[in-house]
Write a protein that holds these residues in place. Structure first.
Motif, PDB file in Angstrom:
ATOM      1  N   CYS A   1       0.850  -1.192   0.000  1.00  0.00           N
ATOM      2  CA  CYS A   1       0.000   0.000   0.000  1.00  0.00           C
ATOM      3  C   CYS A   1       0.884   1.240   0.000  1.00  0.00           C
ATOM      4  N   ARG A   2       0.435   2.245  -0.699  1.00  0.00           N
ATOM      5  CA  ARG A   2       1.198   3.491  -0.726  1.00  0.00           C
ATOM      6  C   ARG A   2       1.146   4.189   0.632  1.00  0.00           C
ATOM      7  N   TYR A   3       0.016   4.038   1.329  1.00  0.00           N
ATOM      8  CA  TYR A   3      -0.151   4.709   2.621  1.00  0.00           C
ATOM      9  C   TYR A   3      -0.496   3.688   3.699  1.00  0.00           C
ATOM     10  N   ALA A   4       0.118   3.837   4.866  1.00  0.00           N
ATOM     11  CA  ALA A   4      -0.080   2.893   5.961  1.00  0.00           C
ATOM     12  C   ALA A   4      -1.526   2.840   6.416  1.00  0.00           C
ATOM     13  N   GLU A   5      -2.227   3.965   6.351  1.00  0.00           N
ATOM     14  CA  GLU A   5      -3.609   3.986   6.818  1.00  0.00           C
ATOM     15  C   GLU A   5      -4.522   3.100   5.972  1.00  0.00           C
ATOM     16  N   ASP A   6      -4.067   2.725   4.769  1.00  0.00           N
ATOM     17  CA  ASP A   6      -4.880   1.863   3.904  1.00  0.00           C
ATOM     18  C   ASP A   6      -4.714   0.375   4.221  1.00  0.00           C
TER      19      ASP A   6
ATOM     20  N   LEU B   1       0.236  -1.631  12.908  1.00  0.00           N
ATOM     21  CA  LEU B   1      -0.334  -0.677  11.955  1.00  0.00           C
ATOM     22  C   LEU B   1      -0.371   0.728  12.536  1.00  0.00           C
ATOM     23  N   GLU B   2      -0.685   0.824  13.810  1.00  0.00           N
ATOM     24  CA  GLU B   2      -0.726   2.143  14.456  1.00  0.00           C
ATOM     25  C   GLU B   2       0.673   2.751  14.504  1.00  0.00           C
ATOM     26  N   ALA B   3       1.690   1.935  14.781  1.00  0.00           N
ATOM     27  CA  ALA B   3       3.073   2.425  14.804  1.00  0.00           C
ATOM     28  C   ALA B   3       3.494   2.895  13.422  1.00  0.00           C
ATOM     29  N   ALA B   4       3.040   2.194  12.379  1.00  0.00           N
ATOM     30  CA  ALA B   4       3.367   2.589  11.008  1.00  0.00           C
ATOM     31  C   ALA B   4       2.679   3.890  10.629  1.00  0.00           C
ATOM     32  N   ARG B   5       1.435   4.056  11.050  1.00  0.00           N
ATOM     33  CA  ARG B   5       0.717   5.299  10.740  1.00  0.00           C
ATOM     34  C   ARG B   5       1.399   6.503  11.377  1.00  0.00           C
ATOM     35  N   PHE B   6       1.906   6.315  12.604  1.00  0.00           N
ATOM     36  CA  PHE B   6       2.627   7.409  13.262  1.00  0.00           C
ATOM     37  C   PHE B   6       3.864   7.800  12.467  1.00  0.00           C
ATOM     38  N   LEU B   7       4.650   6.790  12.048  1.00  0.00           N
ATOM     39  CA  LEU B   7       5.864   7.088  11.282  1.00  0.00           C
ATOM     40  C   LEU B   7       5.533   7.771   9.967  1.00  0.00           C
ATOM     41  N   GLU B   8       4.451   7.362   9.353  1.00  0.00           N
ATOM     42  CA  GLU B   8       4.057   7.978   8.095  1.00  0.00           C
ATOM     43  C   GLU B   8       3.780   9.460   8.265  1.00  0.00           C
ATOM     44  N   MET B   9       3.107   9.823   9.344  1.00  0.00           N
ATOM     45  CA  MET B   9       2.840  11.236   9.619  1.00  0.00           C
ATOM     46  C   MET B   9       4.131  11.982   9.922  1.00  0.00           C
TER      47      MET B   9
END
Length: 288
Positions: free
Chosen positions: A32-37, A270-278
């Protein structure tokens, strides 16, 4: 994101006799291009299809995010026979730990000497417990003609990437020799499983390189087959893992880190990945 037991093989692969044995150690999740997906995609594609017998569960996003309290940062020794970890990847891992620390998360250095054998631990499980031949899988169930494959590569029309072809050739040579000494790496697998199971308490993750170098250029592959070790290891250990871009580019290629959590702790990952993405800005289009 290798979530073993969640994602069925595609129709082409599942019919191969060796596929069921291989799949439990090659489990791969969606790109996925974005972790939130990732969570939404997993809910759609995960779960039994009635064909792949490795699948034992689906995936549902947790109703409430788990609080991350501890991050263990690992800068392992170089993989045996692998490429040394590049300065860009090392910097990415260190900066990832710093980003979590800035949010009040406790960050600790962690390492295990046997990580240098990550590729051989993975290979030992495949050969000693699964007893597969990589050539069978690379050839889609048909015998692999090495002279023909090598000739095609030399002629500029390769059938396979260099890394998988070299790994398969070495695997075939090892089979002829009886794979001497390979079984000793199973003890290191058991040791790592026990150590990491104690590390992952439901509020902790591990950060380490995904590969020793930055992503290869489009149309290229990793220089050495052993360089898959850091990722392949967690397929045989059974822990969920994913790769996250750090927003860095090195010589035009993206730098990523690998996050690992405990069994069943996919939501935390997934939550840890979303944080890094931001923090890092997520996916960035490389210069063309």
């Amino acid at each position: 994101m290798p979530l073993s037991g969640h994602l069925p093989l595609d129709e082409q692969r599942v019919s191969l006799p060796v596929s069921q044995a291989v799949a439990s150690h090659f489990a791969a999740g969606p790109l996925c291009r974005y972790a939130e997906d990732l969570g939404a995609v997993l809910e759609v594609i995960a779960g039994s299809d009635g064909i792949d017998r490795n699948i034992h569960s689906g995936y549902q996003q947790p109703p409430q995010a788990t609080t991350l309290k501890r991050v263990f940062v690992c800068l392992p020794a170089p993989l045996k026979w692998g490429t040394p970890v590049s300065p860009a990847v090392t910097a990415g891992v260190i900066e990832t730990g710093q980003r979590y620390a800035d949010q009040g998360v406790a960050v600790h250095a962690w390492n295990e000497g046997c990580l240098t054998n990550a590729f051989f631990i993975w290979l030992a499980v495949l050969k000693c417990e699964t007893r597969i031949h990589l050539a069978d899988y690379l050839g889609d169930g048909q015998p692999l003609n090495y002279p023909r494959a090598l000739y095609a590569a030399l002629a500029g029309k390769p059938q396979f990437s260099r890394g998988p072809l070299l790994a398969s050739l070495m695997d075939s040579c090892g089979d002829r020799l009886g794979n001497p000494g390979l079984s000793r790496f199973l003890k290191q697998r058991d040791h790592l499983q026990q150590t990491l199971a104690g590390l992952f308490d439901g509020q902790s993750i591990l950060v380490l390189p995904a590969t020793p170098t930055v992503a290869p250029a489009h149309g290229s592959a990793l220089k050495r087959p052993f360089d898959i070790g850091y990722c392949a290891l967690f397929n045989v250990l059974g822990f969920p893992a994913l790769c996250v871009p750090t927003g860095r580019l090195d010589q035009g290629c993206p730098v990523a880190v690998q996050l690992v959590a405990g069994l069943g702790q996919d939501g935390l990952l997934l939550e840890a990945a979303r944080f890094l993405e931001m923090e890092f800005g997520g996916w960035r289009k490389p210069p063309l």
